[in-house]
Design an enzyme around this catalytic site. Structure first.
Site, PDB file in Angstrom:
ATOM      1  N   SER A  15     -10.258   9.281  -5.086  1.00  0.00           N
ATOM      2  CA  SER A  15     -10.976   8.003  -4.982  1.00  0.00           C
ATOM      3  C   SER A  15     -11.889   7.770  -6.189  1.00  0.00           C
ATOM      4  CB  SER A  15     -11.832   7.967  -3.710  1.00  0.00           C
ATOM      5  OG  SER A  15     -12.643   6.802  -3.731  1.00  0.00           O
ATOM      6  N   LYS A  66      -8.106   2.650   7.526  1.00  0.00           N
ATOM      7  CA  LYS A  66      -8.655   1.285   7.523  1.00  0.00           C
ATOM      8  C   LYS A  66      -8.451   0.558   8.855  1.00  0.00           C
ATOM      9  CE  LYS A  66      -8.372   0.469   2.567  1.00  0.00           C
ATOM     10  NZ  LYS A  66      -7.923  -0.424   1.498  1.00  0.00           N
ATOM     11  N   GLU A  78     -15.585 -11.910  10.205  1.00  0.00           N
ATOM     12  CA  GLU A  78     -14.338 -12.651  10.422  1.00  0.00           C
ATOM     13  C   GLU A  78     -13.207 -12.148   9.527  1.00  0.00           C
ATOM     14  OE1 GLU A  78     -14.075 -16.831   9.488  1.00  0.00           O
ATOM     15  OE2 GLU A  78     -12.156 -16.972  10.530  1.00  0.00           O
ATOM     16  N   ASN A  87     -12.697  -1.961   5.387  1.00  0.00           N
ATOM     17  CA  ASN A  87     -12.901  -1.016   4.280  1.00  0.00           C
ATOM     18  C   ASN A  87     -14.378  -0.801   3.988  1.00  0.00           C
ATOM     19  OD1 ASN A  87     -13.701  -3.279   2.837  1.00  0.00           O
ATOM     20  ND2 ASN A  87     -12.702  -2.593   0.962  1.00  0.00           N
ATOM     21  N   ASN A 151       8.888 -10.262   2.170  1.00  0.00           N
ATOM     22  CA  ASN A 151       8.820  -8.836   2.511  1.00  0.00           C
ATOM     23  C   ASN A 151      10.213  -8.279   2.741  1.00  0.00           C
ATOM     24  OD1 ASN A 151       7.176  -6.524   2.976  1.00  0.00           O
ATOM     25  ND2 ASN A 151       7.575  -6.697   5.162  1.00  0.00           N
ATOM     26  N   MET A 215      -1.193  -4.931  -7.133  1.00  0.00           N
ATOM     27  CA  MET A 215      -2.397  -4.297  -6.557  1.00  0.00           C
ATOM     28  C   MET A 215      -2.529  -2.833  -6.970  1.00  0.00           C
ATOM     29  SD  MET A 215      -2.968  -5.646  -2.734  1.00  0.00           S
ATOM     30  CE  MET A 215      -3.211  -7.368  -2.313  1.00  0.00           C
ATOM     31  N   GLY A 238      -4.177  -3.545 -10.425  1.00  0.00           N
ATOM     32  CA  GLY A 238      -5.151  -3.628  -9.341  1.00  0.00           C
ATOM     33  C   GLY A 238      -6.513  -3.039  -9.649  1.00  0.00           C
TER      34      GLY A 238
HETATM   35  P1  NDP Z   1       1.286  -0.613   3.724  1.00  0.00           P
HETATM   36  O1  NDP Z   1       1.950   0.691   3.920  1.00  0.00           O
HETATM   37  O2  NDP Z   1       0.452  -1.189   4.814  1.00  0.00           O
HETATM   38  O3  NDP Z   1       2.407  -1.733   3.398  1.00  0.00           O
HETATM   39  C1  NDP Z   1       3.430  -1.463   2.495  1.00  0.00           C
HETATM   40  C2  NDP Z   1       4.201  -2.749   2.168  1.00  0.00           C
HETATM   41  O4  NDP Z   1       5.065  -2.459   1.063  1.00  0.00           O
HETATM   42  C3  NDP Z   1       5.096  -3.247   3.297  1.00  0.00           C
HETATM   43  O5  NDP Z   1       5.157  -4.650   3.220  1.00  0.00           O
HETATM   44  C4  NDP Z   1       6.441  -2.610   2.940  1.00  0.00           C
HETATM   45  O6  NDP Z   1       7.546  -3.342   3.442  1.00  0.00           O
HETATM   46  C5  NDP Z   1       6.408  -2.714   1.447  1.00  0.00           C
HETATM   47  N1  NDP Z   1       7.250  -1.729   0.764  1.00  0.00           N
HETATM   48  C6  NDP Z   1       7.135  -0.388   0.771  1.00  0.00           C
HETATM   49  N2  NDP Z   1       8.032   0.187  -0.056  1.00  0.00           N
HETATM   50  C7  NDP Z   1       8.735  -0.838  -0.612  1.00  0.00           C
HETATM   51  C8  NDP Z   1       9.802  -0.897  -1.539  1.00  0.00           C
HETATM   52  N3  NDP Z   1      10.340   0.217  -2.065  1.00  0.00           N
HETATM   53  N4  NDP Z   1      10.286  -2.107  -1.909  1.00  0.00           N
HETATM   54  C9  NDP Z   1       9.747  -3.216  -1.383  1.00  0.00           C
HETATM   55  N5  NDP Z   1       8.744  -3.241  -0.476  1.00  0.00           N
HETATM   56  C10 NDP Z   1       8.245  -2.047  -0.102  1.00  0.00           C
HETATM   57  O7  NDP Z   1       0.473  -0.469   2.357  1.00  0.00           O
HETATM   58  P2  NDP Z   1      -0.842  -1.294   1.918  1.00  0.00           P
HETATM   59  O8  NDP Z   1      -0.611  -2.715   2.266  1.00  0.00           O
HETATM   60  O9  NDP Z   1      -2.065  -0.623   2.439  1.00  0.00           O
HETATM   61  O10 NDP Z   1      -0.872  -1.092   0.324  1.00  0.00           O
HETATM   62  C11 NDP Z   1       0.025  -1.770  -0.543  1.00  0.00           C
HETATM   63  C12 NDP Z   1      -0.336  -1.506  -1.992  1.00  0.00           C
HETATM   64  O11 NDP Z   1      -1.589  -2.080  -2.331  1.00  0.00           O
HETATM   65  C13 NDP Z   1      -0.457  -0.018  -2.349  1.00  0.00           C
HETATM   66  O12 NDP Z   1       0.177   0.179  -3.611  1.00  0.00           O
HETATM   67  C14 NDP Z   1      -1.937   0.215  -2.473  1.00  0.00           C
HETATM   68  O13 NDP Z   1      -2.238   1.252  -3.372  1.00  0.00           O
HETATM   69  C15 NDP Z   1      -2.391  -1.134  -3.015  1.00  0.00           C
HETATM   70  N6  NDP Z   1      -3.826  -1.419  -2.737  1.00  0.00           N
HETATM   71  C16 NDP Z   1      -4.673  -1.600  -3.803  1.00  0.00           C
HETATM   72  C17 NDP Z   1      -6.006  -1.882  -3.606  1.00  0.00           C
HETATM   73  C18 NDP Z   1      -6.910  -2.092  -4.802  1.00  0.00           C
HETATM   74  O14 NDP Z   1      -8.133  -2.123  -4.638  1.00  0.00           O
HETATM   75  N7  NDP Z   1      -6.387  -2.263  -5.996  1.00  0.00           N
HETATM   76  C19 NDP Z   1      -6.593  -1.996  -2.255  1.00  0.00           C
HETATM   77  C20 NDP Z   1      -5.614  -1.825  -1.193  1.00  0.00           C
HETATM   78  C21 NDP Z   1      -4.284  -1.522  -1.451  1.00  0.00           C
HETATM   79  P3  NDP Z   1       8.150  -3.114   4.923  1.00  0.00           P
HETATM   80  O15 NDP Z   1       7.308  -3.937   5.847  1.00  0.00           O
HETATM   81  O16 NDP Z   1       9.547  -3.594   4.814  1.00  0.00           O
HETATM   82  O17 NDP Z   1       8.047  -1.631   5.191  1.00  0.00           O
END
Ligand code: NDP
Length: 269
Positions: A15, A66, A78, A87, A151, A215, A238
């Site tokens: 982190s 989270k 909200e 977070n 998605n 991100m 990100g």
């Molecule tokens: P989740 O596990 O909740 O969601 C993952 C998402 O990615 C789902 O929609 C999933 O689709 C999709 N996915 C996973 N693998 C693939 C792939 N190979 N091809 C296409 N789609 C894919 O993760 P989070 O939402 O928590 O995090 C997402 C990203 O955001 C991460 O990389 C994380 O590091 C980043 N992040 C960055 C932050 C920042 O401050 N910069 C803060 C929070 C997150 P499906 O529904 O089909 O499984």
């Protein structure tokens, strides 16, 4: 004694938050310490209770807690309720207050740091996981013309679009291959970049004036950023979102919003 804060996760060694908050504290003259806190995978709630008992004033929450964090709160703001995830925790007079600053951090990075207004724009959100859910209300509050959520699992995008349909901005869902037209702002909120995987979107989603934001962040551009750049878009990772979500959390705790440029320069010299 300095006020105590920490970031709770598992794992937690990676982190960057403990590098960010002390800079904000020095900059704004706030007396606080900020540490890493490793919680056992089955011991998040107990960890929060311990922190409260030890007099901590608040905590950030990262993977994988989270969603669980929203359940330990006695009150949710909200945007945390809409995100279904927390977070930022504030411990105040017996209350545990949950907020979510990831989405506001994303919006601040797009509008302030990249200088791109979201109002009246077409926004494409790739992914429908926790990060996408957290981004939706803050993006909607900027009044875009339209949001399309794409998605891999289309049903998840459809459920998300339904949940956010009530705010008066058109929100629709689709699969990657079916995305139609080009977008002013494309946000990659899939976790594909972690494995170097590109969401299979048509190159035509990007135009010469588009902003493409992944991100994820790292020392090199992601495959998504390379793809978007070849298609003519301006790109960002990100890191700005990370630095801005920390500033939003700091502002919630301390009532003063720090200047993020100094941290951004330090983390990406
Ligand atoms: P989740 O596990 O909740 O969601 C993952 C998402 O990615 C789902 O929609 C999933 O689709 C999709 N996915 C996973 N693998 C693939 C792939 N190979 N091809 C296409 N789609 C894919 O993760 P989070 O939402 O928590 O995090 C997402 C990203 O955001 C991460 O990389 C994380 O590091 C980043 N992040 C960055 C932050 C920042 O401050 N910069 C803060 C929070 C997150 P499906 O529904 O089909 O499984």
């Amino acid at each position: 004694m300095s006020d105590k804060y920490c970031v709770i996760g598992n794992p937690i060694a990676h982190s960057k938050s403990p590098e960010i908050h002390p800079v904000y504290a020095a900059q704004t003259g706030q007396d606080l310490v900020y540490e890493r806190c490793l919680a056992p995978l089955d011991g998040f709630a107990a960890t929060v209770r311990r922190l409260v008992a030890e007099g901590y004033r608040g905590a950030n929450v990262t993977l994988p807690f989270k969603i669980e964090a929203a359940q330990v709160c006695t009150r949710l703001e909200e945007r945390a309720r809409a995100a279904g995830a927390v977070n930022t925790l504030s411990f105040e007079q017996g209350e545990i207050i949950g907020d979510n600053t990831d989405g506001p951090g994303l919006v601040a990075d797009i509008t302030r740091n990249a200088g791109v207004a979201i109002r009246d724009k077409r926004v494409l959100l790739l992914g429908a996981g926790g990060a996408a859910r957290g981004a939706l209300l803050p993006i909607i509050q900027q009044q875009p013309r339209e949001i399309v959520i794409a998605n891999r699992t289309v049903a998840t995008a459809e459920a998300l679009a339904r949940d956010f349909a009530r705010y008066g901005i058109p929100v629709s869902a689709t699969g990657f291959a079916e995305i139609a037209g080009s977008f002013d702002i494309v946000v990659n909120a899939t976790s594909g970049s972690l494995a170097g995987e590109l969401p299979p979107v048509p190159a035509a989603v990007f135009g010469p004036g588009s902003l493409a934001l992944d991100m994820m962040y790292g020392s090199r551009p992601t495959v998504f950023m390379d793809f978007a750049s070849q298609a003519g878009a301006a790109t960002r990772d990100g890191l700005g979102m990370l630095v801005e979500q920390a500033a939003e959390a700091f502002a919630i705790w301390r009532g003063v919003r720090p200047d993020t440029a100094e941290v951004f320069r330090k983390m990406r010299p």
